[in-house]
Design a protein around this motif. Sequence first.
Motif, PDB file in Angstrom:
ATOM      1  N   ARG A  41       0.732  -1.261   0.103  1.00 18.86           N
ATOM      2  CA  ARG A  41      -0.110  -0.087   0.048  1.00 18.86           C
ATOM      3  C   ARG A  41       0.911   1.262  -0.096  1.00 18.86           C
ATOM      4  NH1 ARG A  41      -4.590   0.608   4.574  1.00 18.86           N
ATOM      5  NH2 ARG A  41      -5.466  -0.951   3.182  1.00 18.86           N
ATOM      6  N   TYR A  42       0.605   2.082  -0.820  1.00 21.63           N
ATOM      7  CA  TYR A  42       1.556   3.374  -1.113  1.00 21.63           C
ATOM      8  C   TYR A  42       0.309   4.392  -0.882  1.00 21.63           C
ATOM      9  CZ  TYR A  42       4.761  -0.086  -3.265  1.00 21.63           C
ATOM     10  OH  TYR A  42       5.477  -0.986  -3.384  1.00 21.63           O
ATOM     11  N   SER A  43       0.674   5.356  -0.252  1.00 21.36           N
ATOM     12  CA  SER A  43      -0.348   6.382  -0.127  1.00 21.36           C
ATOM     13  C   SER A  43       0.205   7.714   0.323  1.00 21.36           C
ATOM     14  CB  SER A  43      -1.306   6.118   1.394  1.00 21.36           C
ATOM     15  OG  SER A  43      -1.544   4.887   1.686  1.00 21.36           O
ATOM     16  N   ILE A  44      -0.491   8.745  -0.105  1.00 21.46           N
ATOM     17  CA  ILE A  44       0.093  10.381  -0.049  1.00 21.46           C
ATOM     18  C   ILE A  44      -1.232  11.261   0.586  1.00 21.46           C
ATOM     19  CG2 ILE A  44       0.779  12.198  -1.306  1.00 21.46           C
ATOM     20  CD1 ILE A  44       1.811  10.495  -3.571  1.00 21.46           C
ATOM     21  N   LEU A  45      -0.854  11.732   1.674  1.00 22.77           N
ATOM     22  CA  LEU A  45      -1.862  12.590   2.348  1.00 22.77           C
ATOM     23  C   LEU A  45      -1.267  14.267   2.218  1.00 22.77           C
ATOM     24  CD1 LEU A  45      -4.031  13.392   4.476  1.00 22.77           C
ATOM     25  CD2 LEU A  45      -2.372  13.386   6.278  1.00 22.77           C
ATOM     26  N   TRP A  46      -2.239  14.715   1.074  1.00 27.86           N
ATOM     27  CA  TRP A  46      -1.774  16.223   0.895  1.00 27.86           C
ATOM     28  C   TRP A  46      -2.868  17.349   1.437  1.00 27.86           C
ATOM     29  CZ3 TRP A  46      -3.944  18.578  -4.216  1.00 27.86           C
ATOM     30  CH2 TRP A  46      -3.436  20.052  -4.164  1.00 27.86           C
ATOM     31  N   THR A  47      -2.650  17.901   2.314  1.00 24.55           N
ATOM     32  CA  THR A  47      -3.324  18.987   3.207  1.00 24.55           C
ATOM     33  C   THR A  47      -2.718  20.477   2.621  1.00 24.55           C
ATOM     34  OG1 THR A  47      -2.211  19.289   5.145  1.00 24.55           O
ATOM     35  CG2 THR A  47      -3.679  17.279   4.825  1.00 24.55           C
ATOM     36  N   PRO A  48      -3.418  21.393   2.981  1.00 22.48           N
ATOM     37  CA  PRO A  48      -2.811  22.858   2.723  1.00 22.48           C
ATOM     38  C   PRO A  48      -1.722  23.125   3.398  1.00 22.48           C
ATOM     39  CG  PRO A  48      -5.584  22.869   3.109  1.00 22.48           C
ATOM     40  CD  PRO A  48      -4.915  21.325   3.594  1.00 22.48           C
TER      41      PRO A  48
END
Length: 224
Positions: A41-48
Amino acid sequence: LGNVRGKDWRIQTNVYGNGSTTRGREERYLVPFDPTEEPHRYSILWTPDYIIFYIDDVPIREVVRSDAMGGDFPSKPMSVYATIWDGSSWATSYGRIKINYKYAPYVSEFSDLVLRGCRVGPIQQVDSADRCAEAVEELMSADYALLTPRKRAAMRRFRERYTIYSFCYDQHRYGNVTFPDCDYVSSEHSRFGEWGDNKFPPKEVRRARRRSRKPSAVDDQPSK
């Protein structure tokens, strides 16, 4: 990034701000498994305010937004796509080892793709901040958005063990420029040469890979 046949597999993370490709923020790592043997599992969390990269739910990199970054921090609507391309001119020992097409065709398999956030139309360039506020709040309050001390310890162990290149220490490419999103650690700096490469690459990765151990099994353990 693939691998040299019989050697360890590599993965790269990068951040580009608002379409600019003139100043990348690459980091490369060896991974303690063979990605062709089983799914990961590869994940990216992008927030401001920040970006976090994960492998098997273990955080491996955090990019925190600051005023000094300016437009280098991504702030425009994005899309997700997957492709296979020949990057051997730089991915494997700076082009010394080229891709061998006798092993073609090359296949990637994806499943359980999940996208969470504020949806934007394909021709819509700037979305309504009010409409996205609820989605952003939901993202930033999720468990995976909170880096607890245990998760930070796991991230530090992964980075110390598997990082083989960091743009933060690449003097050949960037000279003496310092980046506001780099966590300059004196003990870490001594491990990297002027090209940003780790002068002491990890030796235990191949042994871990043969046992097919995931980062979550290796690194996400509480510190003693």
